[in-house]
Design a protein around this motif. Structure first.
Motif, PDB file in Angstrom:
ATOM      1  N   CYS A 128       0.518  -0.886  -0.117  1.00 37.91           N
ATOM      2  CA  CYS A 128      -0.053  -0.186   0.277  1.00 37.91           C
ATOM      3  C   CYS A 128       0.929   1.008   0.033  1.00 37.91           C
ATOM      4  O   CYS A 128       2.325   1.314   1.059  1.00 37.91           O
ATOM      5  N   VAL A 129       0.890   2.173  -0.681  1.00 40.17           N
ATOM      6  CA  VAL A 129       1.022   3.980  -0.831  1.00 40.17           C
ATOM      7  C   VAL A 129       1.454   4.293   0.999  1.00 40.17           C
ATOM      8  O   VAL A 129       2.102   4.506   1.382  1.00 40.17           O
ATOM      9  N   ASN A 130       0.147   4.240   1.394  1.00 42.69           N
ATOM     10  CA  ASN A 130       0.331   4.131   3.273  1.00 42.69           C
ATOM     11  C   ASN A 130       0.077   3.127   3.725  1.00 42.69           C
ATOM     12  O   ASN A 130      -1.494   2.868   4.059  1.00 42.69           O
ATOM     13  N   PRO A 131       0.460   2.301   4.033  1.00 42.25           N
ATOM     14  CA  PRO A 131       0.389   0.775   4.507  1.00 42.25           C
ATOM     15  C   PRO A 131       0.036   0.769   6.207  1.00 42.25           C
ATOM     16  O   PRO A 131       1.357   1.582   7.544  1.00 42.25           O
ATOM     17  N   GLY A 242     -11.278  -2.775 -20.409  1.00 44.27           N
ATOM     18  CA  GLY A 242     -10.686  -3.238 -19.113  1.00 44.27           C
ATOM     19  C   GLY A 242     -10.965  -2.407 -17.759  1.00 44.27           C
ATOM     20  O   GLY A 242     -11.225  -1.588 -17.908  1.00 44.27           O
ATOM     21  N   TYR A 243     -10.641  -3.446 -16.447  1.00 46.70           N
ATOM     22  CA  TYR A 243     -10.936  -2.091 -15.590  1.00 46.70           C
ATOM     23  C   TYR A 243      -9.693  -2.433 -14.705  1.00 46.70           C
ATOM     24  O   TYR A 243      -8.655  -3.192 -14.961  1.00 46.70           O
ATOM     25  N   ILE A 244      -9.177  -1.047 -13.873  1.00 49.21           N
ATOM     26  CA  ILE A 244      -8.521  -1.428 -12.820  1.00 49.21           C
ATOM     27  C   ILE A 244      -8.356  -1.180 -11.247  1.00 49.21           C
ATOM     28  O   ILE A 244      -9.506  -1.165 -11.159  1.00 49.21           O
ATOM     29  N   TYR A 245      -7.281  -2.357 -11.069  1.00 49.41           N
ATOM     30  CA  TYR A 245      -7.706  -2.127  -9.395  1.00 49.41           C
ATOM     31  C   TYR A 245      -6.096  -1.970  -8.636  1.00 49.41           C
ATOM     32  O   TYR A 245      -5.382  -2.436  -9.633  1.00 49.41           O
ATOM     33  N   GLY A 246      -6.586  -1.054  -7.695  1.00 49.89           N
ATOM     34  CA  GLY A 246      -4.989  -1.051  -6.898  1.00 49.89           C
ATOM     35  C   GLY A 246      -4.741   0.672  -7.070  1.00 49.89           C
ATOM     36  O   GLY A 246      -4.069   1.209  -6.293  1.00 49.89           O
ATOM     37  N   GLY A 251      -6.816   3.254  -0.305  1.00 47.62           N
ATOM     38  CA  GLY A 251      -6.164   4.505  -0.263  1.00 47.62           C
ATOM     39  C   GLY A 251      -4.717   4.528  -1.823  1.00 47.62           C
ATOM     40  O   GLY A 251      -4.442   5.800  -2.315  1.00 47.62           O
ATOM     41  N   GLY A 252      -4.614   3.265  -2.036  1.00 48.28           N
ATOM     42  CA  GLY A 252      -3.688   2.871  -3.420  1.00 48.28           C
ATOM     43  C   GLY A 252      -2.417   1.977  -3.409  1.00 48.28           C
ATOM     44  O   GLY A 252      -2.540   2.398  -2.147  1.00 48.28           O
ATOM     45  N   THR A 253      -2.533   1.467  -4.448  1.00 50.17           N
ATOM     46  CA  THR A 253      -1.296   0.459  -3.518  1.00 50.17           C
ATOM     47  C   THR A 253      -0.160   0.195  -4.367  1.00 50.17           C
ATOM     48  O   THR A 253      -0.578   1.717  -5.838  1.00 50.17           O
ATOM     49  N   ASN A 254       1.089   0.269  -4.856  1.00 47.51           N
ATOM     50  CA  ASN A 254       1.861   0.118  -5.285  1.00 47.51           C
ATOM     51  C   ASN A 254       1.656  -1.877  -5.732  1.00 47.51           C
ATOM     52  O   ASN A 254       2.988  -2.344  -5.808  1.00 47.51           O
ATOM     53  N   THR A 255       0.559  -1.969  -6.241  1.00 49.27           N
ATOM     54  CA  THR A 255       0.356  -3.275  -6.966  1.00 49.27           C
ATOM     55  C   THR A 255      -1.046  -2.876  -7.995  1.00 49.27           C
ATOM     56  O   THR A 255      -1.787  -2.493  -7.103  1.00 49.27           O
TER      57      THR A 255
END
Length: 325
Positions: A128-131, A242-246, A251-255
């Protein structure tokens, strides 16, 4: 040729591999990111994954040296309701996340608008961006590096599982009978060590690709600064409808994942349970905010505990070296 690319990756060929090679060339700079826009991020194109498991095998081989070697019998825990979690007899398990398996592949068979899909979803820590795992670890064992990737220091972890509880996907897994708690108060001060994907941080520091990316024969993943990967994900999603996840999850992830079908549909189809993260992040945001405030109040204690743990670990290591000489 970029030294971070193995002969296997070089021989793959194709557009996907070329894109990965270009991104890999930027790894040294990305690995020193100081802001979320430059955090090192991976992008999965799920339309390319065939579920072959090469990434799972490569991950296990790359991290075997870090896997726990528990001492048995385990100390009796106080209170007795504290659960023992032992995967030492299931080291070959690949169908779920364990302390010996940091990457697993989930399968989803779905029908969308009359079209049948079978998709494979490689799952590991989302970084996560803010884990929350880092923010809420009371002992400072979970850390976020400058490149945005999070990892657990097994030399400091007491296995309290706060990181798993805080994680919206319940990713970290515990192995009882290892770690610092055995040398402090084994009945009272912990229950092992938590384990999860560390994004091959040691390989990245050497300018190499993470093992799972290097081993993939289909070019499923690409890696680079988050801003670049977001733009790449949006372009891929637009091109494939398509569709995006993350982008927004937790709050946003680095995956990041791009799928040809909605992730809500995939989430209904994947098997769920312990060690099998679903695609719907869990957690009450208000409770998380309150926990964050409590974590800030505990920060001095956590810093003291982390420092004490490092001193204890160094003394123990020095004693072992002295006994060996």
């Amino acid at each position: 040729m970029n030294p971070s690319l193995s002969r296997r990756a070089f021989l793959k060929g194709g557009v996907a591999t070329a894109a990965t090679a270009v991104t890999a060339a930027a790894l040294p700079g990305a690995a020193e990111a100081a802001d979320p826009g430059g955090y090192l991020t991976t992008l999965f194109d799920l339309s390319l994954c065939v579920g072959c498991g090469e990434c799972v095998t490569a991950c296990k081989e790359a991290h075997e040296k870090n896997f726990p070697r528990p001492e048995k019998p385990f100390p009796a825990m106080v209170p007795s309701r504290v659960p023992v979690e032992d995967f030492s007899d299931e080291k070959d398990e690949e169908g779920r996340l364990t302390p010996y398996n940091w990457l697993t592949i989930q399968e989803a068979e779905v029908s969308v608008d009359g079209e049948e899909y079978t998709l494979y979803i490689p799952r590991r820590c989302m970084h996560c961006v803010n884990p929350p795992c880092v923010k809420l670890c009371p002992w400072g064992a979970a850390v976020q590096e400058k490149n945005g990737l999070s990892r657990i220091n097994d030399a400091l972890c007491l296995g309290g599982a706060k990181c798993r509880k805080a994680c919206p996907w319940h990713i970290p897994q515990r192995q009882t009978g290892v770690g610092l708690y055995l040398d402090i108060l084994p009945s009272l001060a912990g229950n092992g060590v938590m384990y999860k994907c560390d994004r091959c941080h040691d390989r990245l520091k050497d300018g190499e690709l993470p093992a799972c990316i290097d081993a993939c024969p289909e070019g499923v993943q690409s890696i680079g600064p988050r801003d670049e990967m977001i733009e790449k994900a949006k372009a891929l999603a637009a091109e494939t409808n398509g569709y995006i996840y993350g982008l927004e999850e937790n709050g946003g992830t680095n995956t990041l994942y791009v799928s040809p079908v909605p992730f809500e549909t995939l989430n209904r189809a994947v098997e769920k349970g312990a060690g099998l993260p679903d695609l719907a992040p869990h957690g009450n945001s208000m409770a998380m905010a309150e926990n964050m405030g409590a974590a800030l109040l505990l920060a001095p204690l956590a810093g003291f505990a982390a420092a004490a743990g490092r001193i204890f670990f160094k003394l123990k290591k020095a004693a072992k070296q002295e006994n060996a000489s």
